[in-house]
Design a protein around this motif. Structure first.
Motif, PDB file in Angstrom:
ATOM      1  N   MET A  58       0.846  -1.189   0.000  1.00 34.63           N
ATOM      2  CA  MET A  58       0.000   0.000   0.000  1.00 34.63           C
ATOM      3  C   MET A  58       0.886   1.245   0.000  1.00 34.63           C
ATOM      4  SD  MET A  58      -2.922   1.108   2.781  1.00 34.63           S
ATOM      5  CE  MET A  58      -3.920  -0.309   2.321  1.00 34.63           C
ATOM      6  N   ARG A  62       0.481   8.403   4.982  1.00 31.65           N
ATOM      7  CA  ARG A  62      -0.546   7.489   5.482  1.00 31.65           C
ATOM      8  C   ARG A  62      -0.061   6.700   6.684  1.00 31.65           C
ATOM      9  NH1 ARG A  62      -5.248   5.469   3.394  1.00 31.65           N
ATOM     10  NH2 ARG A  62      -5.941   3.465   4.248  1.00 31.65           N
ATOM     11  N   GLU A 122      -3.384   0.409   7.866  1.00 34.05           N
ATOM     12  CA  GLU A 122      -3.344  -0.564   6.772  1.00 34.05           C
ATOM     13  C   GLU A 122      -4.590  -0.571   5.903  1.00 34.05           C
ATOM     14  OE1 GLU A 122      -0.735  -2.044   5.990  1.00 34.05           O
ATOM     15  OE2 GLU A 122       0.510  -1.739   7.752  1.00 34.05           O
ATOM     16  N   GLY A 123      -5.542   0.334   6.151  1.00 37.47           N
ATOM     17  CA  GLY A 123      -6.724   0.394   5.304  1.00 37.47           C
ATOM     18  C   GLY A 123      -7.960  -0.193   5.927  1.00 37.47           C
ATOM     19  N   ASP A 124      -7.799  -1.024   6.975  1.00 39.06           N
ATOM     20  CA  ASP A 124      -8.955  -1.474   7.737  1.00 39.06           C
ATOM     21  C   ASP A 124      -8.749  -1.006   9.176  1.00 39.06           C
ATOM     22  OD1 ASP A 124      -6.841  -3.061   8.391  1.00 39.06           O
ATOM     23  OD2 ASP A 124      -7.879  -4.970   8.172  1.00 39.06           O
ATOM     24  N   SER A 167      -7.437   4.368  10.141  1.00 44.51           N
ATOM     25  CA  SER A 167      -6.363   4.813   9.247  1.00 44.51           C
ATOM     26  C   SER A 167      -6.394   6.330   9.161  1.00 44.51           C
ATOM     27  CB  SER A 167      -6.495   4.200   7.856  1.00 44.51           C
ATOM     28  OG  SER A 167      -7.698   4.604   7.236  1.00 44.51           O
ATOM     29  N   ARG A 189     -16.940   1.928   5.847  1.00 40.73           N
ATOM     30  CA  ARG A 189     -15.807   2.837   6.060  1.00 40.73           C
ATOM     31  C   ARG A 189     -16.324   4.267   6.185  1.00 40.73           C
ATOM     32  NH1 ARG A 189     -11.502   1.652   8.357  1.00 40.73           N
ATOM     33  NH2 ARG A 189      -9.624   2.745   7.731  1.00 40.73           N
TER      34      ARG A 189
END
Length: 360
Positions: free
Chosen positions: A1, A20, A23-25, A28, A49
């Motif tokens: 990512m 960033r 990890e996206g879940d 974040s 989300r």
């Protein structure tokens, strides 16, 4: 990512990066090297989300932003009356950027400066800024580090600073929270709880009088959770004068969070933990004309007392050479679910309380 992406550039050609964390879940974040701005913060709610802070689309919009969306605030958060103060017998004049008063560090405070990225990993971002002697009128050279760390459902911000001459330092953080993630859902419909028995009444320019008032029987009593729209009393002279909430709550101290916030719409809840003595509560009402269509968010800003250098009864905000300033602000998230009883919300937030060991 991808950990870093371009966030556009400023009119002078300066390229701004978005960095960033996560990890996206789960939780974040995206943070800009412009102003250390928390541009994105996302968590999983009932509708999937969910973005829980208000944000803008490009770097120049943030630079021009009069609402201080998401910035690191400094050198002095909140207001200094008359844009002047006396320190060790010497008068200092700082930038008057709100009428004849000084707000959030001046015309080009920390939130409009480029910060140096010292470290960037999946769960950690260290930013550094050197504020030179005389910047915005403040005395002394100031070296500041701001460290963002993300672990699980918690985002922690640590300020650390040293100086080479006595100066003022009262940093804070300025995200606007609408945990609903939907601008059509009023931010004032969020439930708020703050352990503060006193607050600072202000004059017509939002400068504290220098006295502390009891919150009991006023719209500033959030010791028991309630929504801002229910708490607000249109006949209250302080709210009428300020146009809404823009007041400093004096924290009672002790263990536990300095604020809890909950959206019955998304089912997302937030706790804020900090070692600051006070919490500025701002309802975001100026956003209606500053950023029409963005919606409102609630600012909960852990900080020292506003106008401290001009109010002898307030704790001072003086940083001296040989002393290391440290301040912690931590955001912890939970998803108790939509339309829960407050007892369930509080229990979910207690379960995600701060664990210092994970940030060692």
């Amino acid at each position: 990512m991808t950990r870093t992406r371009s966030f556009g550039q400023l009119e002078d050609g300066t390229v701004v990066q978005a960095l960033r964390l996560g990890e996206g879940d789960g939780l974040s974040a995206e943070i800009l090297d412009l102003g250390g701005i928390l541009a994105r913060l996302e968590f999983d709610g009932a509708q999937g989300r969910t973005g829980v802070v208000l944000g803008l689309d490009d770097a120049q919009a943030y630079f021009d932003d009069p609402a201080y969306l998401g910035i690191l605030v400094g050198r002095f958060g909140n207001r200094i009356s008359g844009a002047a103060f006396e320190l060790d017998g010497q008068r200092h004049e700082v930038t008057a950027n709100e009428g004849r008063h000084h707000l959030h560090g001046g015309a080009l405070g920390f939130g409009r400066r480029m910060w140096t990225v010292e470290e960037h990993a999946a769960d950690r971002l260290v930013l550094r800024y050197r504020s030179p002697d005389g910047e915005e009128g403040y005395p002394g050279n100031l070296e500041v580090r701001a460290t963002y760390r993300l672990r699980g459902a918690r985002l922690r911000l640590d300020f650390e600073a040293i100086c080479d001459a006595p100066t003022l330092f009262n940093p804070t953080h300025h995200p606007y929270f609408n945990l609903a993630g939907d601008c059509s859902v009023p931010a004032a419909a969020q439930w708020l709880q703050v352990p503060a028995s006193r607050y600072l009444p202000v004059d017509g320019r939002l400068i504290p009088f220098g006295t502390l008032a009891d919150v009991a029987g006023t719209p500033f009593d959030f010791r028991e959770a309630r929504t801002l729209d229910v708490a607000a009393d249109p006949s209250d002279p302080q709210l009428r004068m300020a146009g809404g909430y823009d007041h400093c709550l004096v924290l009672d101290g002790g263990a536990g969070p300095v604020a809890r916030l909950y959206s019955p719409h998304s089912g997302i809840a937030l706790r804020i933990d900090s070692d600051a003595p006070a919490l500025q509560l701002y309802g975001g009402h100026a956003l209606d004309h500053q950023h029409p269509g963005l919606g409102r968010g609630i600012c909960l800003e852990p900080q020292g007392f506003p106008d401290a250098p001009n109010k002898p009864a307030f704790p001072d905000a003086i940083l001296r050479p040989g002393t290391v300033f440290r301040r912690r602000i931590e955001y912890g998230f939970a998803t108790p679910g939509p339309r829960r009883k407050w007892e369930e919300v509080a229990a979910a937030l207690d379960a995600c309380g701060p664990d210092p060991s994970i940030f060692d």
